[in-house]
Design a protein around this motif. Structure first.
Motif, PDB file in Angstrom:
ATOM      1  N   GLY A  94      56.957  40.572  61.685  1.00 10.96           N
ATOM      2  CA  GLY A  94      56.243  41.772  61.260  1.00 10.96           C
ATOM      3  C   GLY A  94      55.886  41.735  59.788  1.00 10.96           C
ATOM      4  N   GLU A  95      56.844  41.298  58.959  1.00  9.80           N
ATOM      5  CA  GLU A  95      56.594  41.215  57.526  1.00  9.80           C
ATOM      6  C   GLU A  95      55.554  40.151  57.202  1.00  9.80           C
ATOM      7  N   LEU A  96      55.614  39.027  57.937  1.00  9.09           N
ATOM      8  CA  LEU A  96      54.639  37.960  57.715  1.00  9.09           C
ATOM      9  C   LEU A  96      53.227  38.421  58.061  1.00  9.09           C
ATOM     10  N   ARG A  97      53.100  39.216  59.108  1.00 13.40           N
ATOM     11  CA  ARG A  97      51.786  39.740  59.474  1.00 13.40           C
ATOM     12  C   ARG A  97      51.249  40.670  58.399  1.00 13.40           C
ATOM     13  N   LYS A  98      52.129  41.489  57.821  1.00 14.26           N
ATOM     14  CA  LYS A  98      51.698  42.367  56.729  1.00 14.26           C
ATOM     15  C   LYS A  98      51.235  41.542  55.532  1.00 14.26           C
ATOM     16  N   GLN A  99      51.983  40.473  55.222  1.00 14.08           N
ATOM     17  CA  GLN A  99      51.602  39.624  54.098  1.00 14.08           C
ATOM     18  C   GLN A  99      50.270  38.939  54.356  1.00 14.08           C
ATOM     19  N   ARG A 100      50.033  38.520  55.602  1.00 11.03           N
ATOM     20  CA  ARG A 100      48.754  37.884  55.925  1.00 11.03           C
ATOM     21  C   ARG A 100      47.593  38.854  55.731  1.00 11.03           C
ATOM     22  N   ILE A 101      47.795  40.103  56.147  1.00 14.11           N
ATOM     23  CA  ILE A 101      46.749  41.108  55.972  1.00 14.11           C
ATOM     24  C   ILE A 101      46.477  41.331  54.490  1.00 14.11           C
ATOM     25  N   GLN A 102      47.553  41.367  53.689  1.00  6.60           N
ATOM     26  CA  GLN A 102      47.384  41.552  52.244  1.00  6.60           C
ATOM     27  C   GLN A 102      46.630  40.384  51.617  1.00  6.60           C
ATOM     28  N   VAL A 103      46.962  39.168  52.055  1.00  8.15           N
ATOM     29  CA  VAL A 103      46.269  37.988  51.526  1.00  8.15           C
ATOM     30  C   VAL A 103      44.798  38.010  51.916  1.00  8.15           C
ATOM     31  N   GLU A 104      44.509  38.401  53.162  1.00  5.05           N
ATOM     32  CA  GLU A 104      43.110  38.464  53.600  1.00  5.05           C
ATOM     33  C   GLU A 104      42.329  39.489  52.787  1.00  5.05           C
ATOM     34  N   GLU A 105      42.959  40.618  52.494  1.00  2.93           N
ATOM     35  CA  GLU A 105      42.294  41.636  51.682  1.00  2.93           C
ATOM     36  C   GLU A 105      42.046  41.120  50.266  1.00  2.93           C
ATOM     37  N   TYR A 106      43.034  40.382  49.733  1.00  4.62           N
ATOM     38  CA  TYR A 106      42.885  39.829  48.388  1.00  4.62           C
ATOM     39  C   TYR A 106      41.746  38.810  48.342  1.00  4.62           C
ATOM     40  N   VAL A 107      41.675  37.971  49.382  1.00 11.53           N
ATOM     41  CA  VAL A 107      40.599  36.982  49.452  1.00 11.53           C
ATOM     42  C   VAL A 107      39.232  37.673  49.525  1.00 11.53           C
ATOM     43  N   LYS A 108      39.154  38.755  50.298  1.00 16.90           N
ATOM     44  CA  LYS A 108      37.887  39.490  50.394  1.00 16.90           C
ATOM     45  C   LYS A 108      37.481  40.055  49.041  1.00 16.90           C
ATOM     46  N   GLN A 109      38.466  40.555  48.281  1.00 18.63           N
ATOM     47  CA  GLN A 109      38.162  41.086  46.957  1.00 18.63           C
ATOM     48  C   GLN A 109      37.642  39.987  46.023  1.00 18.63           C
ATOM     49  N   LEU A 110      38.260  38.802  46.124  1.00 14.60           N
ATOM     50  CA  LEU A 110      37.791  37.689  45.301  1.00 14.60           C
ATOM     51  C   LEU A 110      36.386  37.260  45.711  1.00 14.60           C
ATOM     52  N   GLU A 111      36.116  37.271  47.016  1.00 12.95           N
ATOM     53  CA  GLU A 111      34.785  36.878  47.476  1.00 12.95           C
ATOM     54  C   GLU A 111      33.717  37.837  46.955  1.00 12.95           C
ATOM     55  N   LYS A 112      34.094  39.110  46.827  1.00  7.84           N
ATOM     56  CA  LYS A 112      33.128  40.079  46.315  1.00  7.84           C
ATOM     57  C   LYS A 112      32.760  39.799  44.864  1.00  7.84           C
ATOM     58  N   GLN A 113      33.657  39.107  44.157  1.00 10.12           N
ATOM     59  CA  GLN A 113      33.369  38.760  42.764  1.00 10.12           C
ATOM     60  C   GLN A 113      32.509  37.508  42.639  1.00 10.12           C
ATOM     61  N   LEU A 114      32.254  36.842  43.738  1.00  8.76           N
ATOM     62  CA  LEU A 114      31.382  35.666  43.725  1.00  8.76           C
ATOM     63  C   LEU A 114      29.986  36.086  44.164  1.00  8.76           C
ATOM     64  N   PRO A 115      28.999  35.892  43.335  1.00  8.78           N
ATOM     65  CA  PRO A 115      27.635  36.273  43.724  1.00  8.78           C
ATOM     66  C   PRO A 115      27.062  35.312  44.764  1.00  8.78           C
ATOM     67  N   GLY A 116      26.080  35.795  45.463  1.00 10.86           N
ATOM     68  CA  GLY A 116      25.362  34.919  46.372  1.00 10.86           C
ATOM     69  C   GLY A 116      24.287  34.152  45.624  1.00 10.86           C
ATOM     70  N   LYS A 117      23.600  33.286  46.345  1.00  9.95           N
ATOM     71  CA  LYS A 117      22.580  32.456  45.724  1.00  9.95           C
ATOM     72  C   LYS A 117      21.474  33.309  45.116  1.00  9.95           C
ATOM     73  N   ALA A 118      21.120  34.394  45.797  1.00 11.54           N
ATOM     74  CA  ALA A 118      20.025  35.249  45.321  1.00 11.54           C
ATOM     75  C   ALA A 118      20.433  36.091  44.116  1.00 11.54           C
ATOM     76  N   GLU A 119      21.755  36.231  43.871  1.00 14.59           N
ATOM     77  CA  GLU A 119      22.227  37.078  42.777  1.00 14.59           C
ATOM     78  C   GLU A 119      22.496  36.305  41.487  1.00 14.59           C
TER      79      GLU A 119
END
Length: 229
Positions: free
Chosen positions: A89-114
């Motif tokens: 259960g704790e590992l699943r929570k940590q995985r969700i947190q890591v996925e959210e963190y990765v999504k936040q980092l991806e938002k800081q990367l612009p796309g080719k058009a930006e």
């Protein structure tokens, strides 16, 4: 009373059997009497059985030892899996947190058009601090596994505090921009106006478009096939 005729017959049979084992030629076993042939056959059969049994036991013993050697490793794997199951259960929570963190980092990367807008933001950050750009030259895009990196050679002139504020503005941009190989010095030894120059390489990052990812994977597959040949 014992029957003397029976004793005589047994003695005669024993002597007759014994006589068949006398004068045997080991080079011509095919000419031996029946009793030596049977005895030789039985001895050979027993020898074969004894050797086969020994080899079988030896193989089984090696296999048993091999399985015993695996026991500590299997126990350790079992303990590890039990611990993972307990903390699942704790590992699943940590995985969700890591996925959210990765999504936040991806938002800081612009796309080719930006990318053009990001380059403009860097330029405006310098101009907003009253700096003069002597050099602002984007380099060759370097494609990594999951992102692309764009180096930009820059040289700005201005006062010390303005240059420091400019680097802070770069760090606070909504997109990830890093500065490398910074060099700050006086414009010349005789200049007393407090004007400095800063040379650096700014690196911006963007995520790869799906088409770029597919093209990169295709190139890797072709490279692997070429190496196999």
């Amino acid at each position: 009373m014992a029957n003397p005729n029976l004793n005589i017959d047994l003695n005669a049979l024993f002597e007759q059997a014994q006589s068949q084992f006398q004068g045997l030629n080991p080079n011509e076993p095919g000419q031996w009497p029946i009793l030596p042939k049977l005895a030789a056959f039985l001895f050979a059969a027993l020898a074969v059985l004894a050797i086969a049994w020994t080899l079988l036991l030896s193989g089984q013993s090696d296999e048993l030892q091999s399985e015993r050697d695996k026991e500590p490793q299997l126990k350790e794997e079992y303990r590890s899996k039990v611990a993972q199951a307990i903390n699942l259960g704790e590992l699943r929570k940590q995985r969700i947190q890591v996925e959210e963190y990765v999504k936040q980092l991806e938002k800081q990367l612009p796309g080719k058009a930006e990318m053009d807008a990001l380059l403009s933001d860097i330029n405006q950050a310098g101009l907003g601090r009253g700096l003069d750009f002597d050099l602002f030259r984007p380099g060759q895009v370097v494609v990594k596994d999951y992102y692309a990196e764009l180096p930009i050679s820059i040289r700005v002139t201005g006062r010390y505090h303005d240059i420091g504020a400019f680097t802070g503005d770069i760090a606070n941009l909504s997109r990830i921009v890093t500065l490398h190989n910074l060099q700050i010095a006086n414009i010349n030894a005789k200049d007393t106006s407090g004007q400095l120059y800063m040379e650096a390489t700014a690196r911006t990052y963007r995520y790869l478009d799906p088409a770029e990812v597919d093209a990169m994977r295709s190139d890797k597959d072709k490279s692997k096939k070429g190496n196999k040949k």
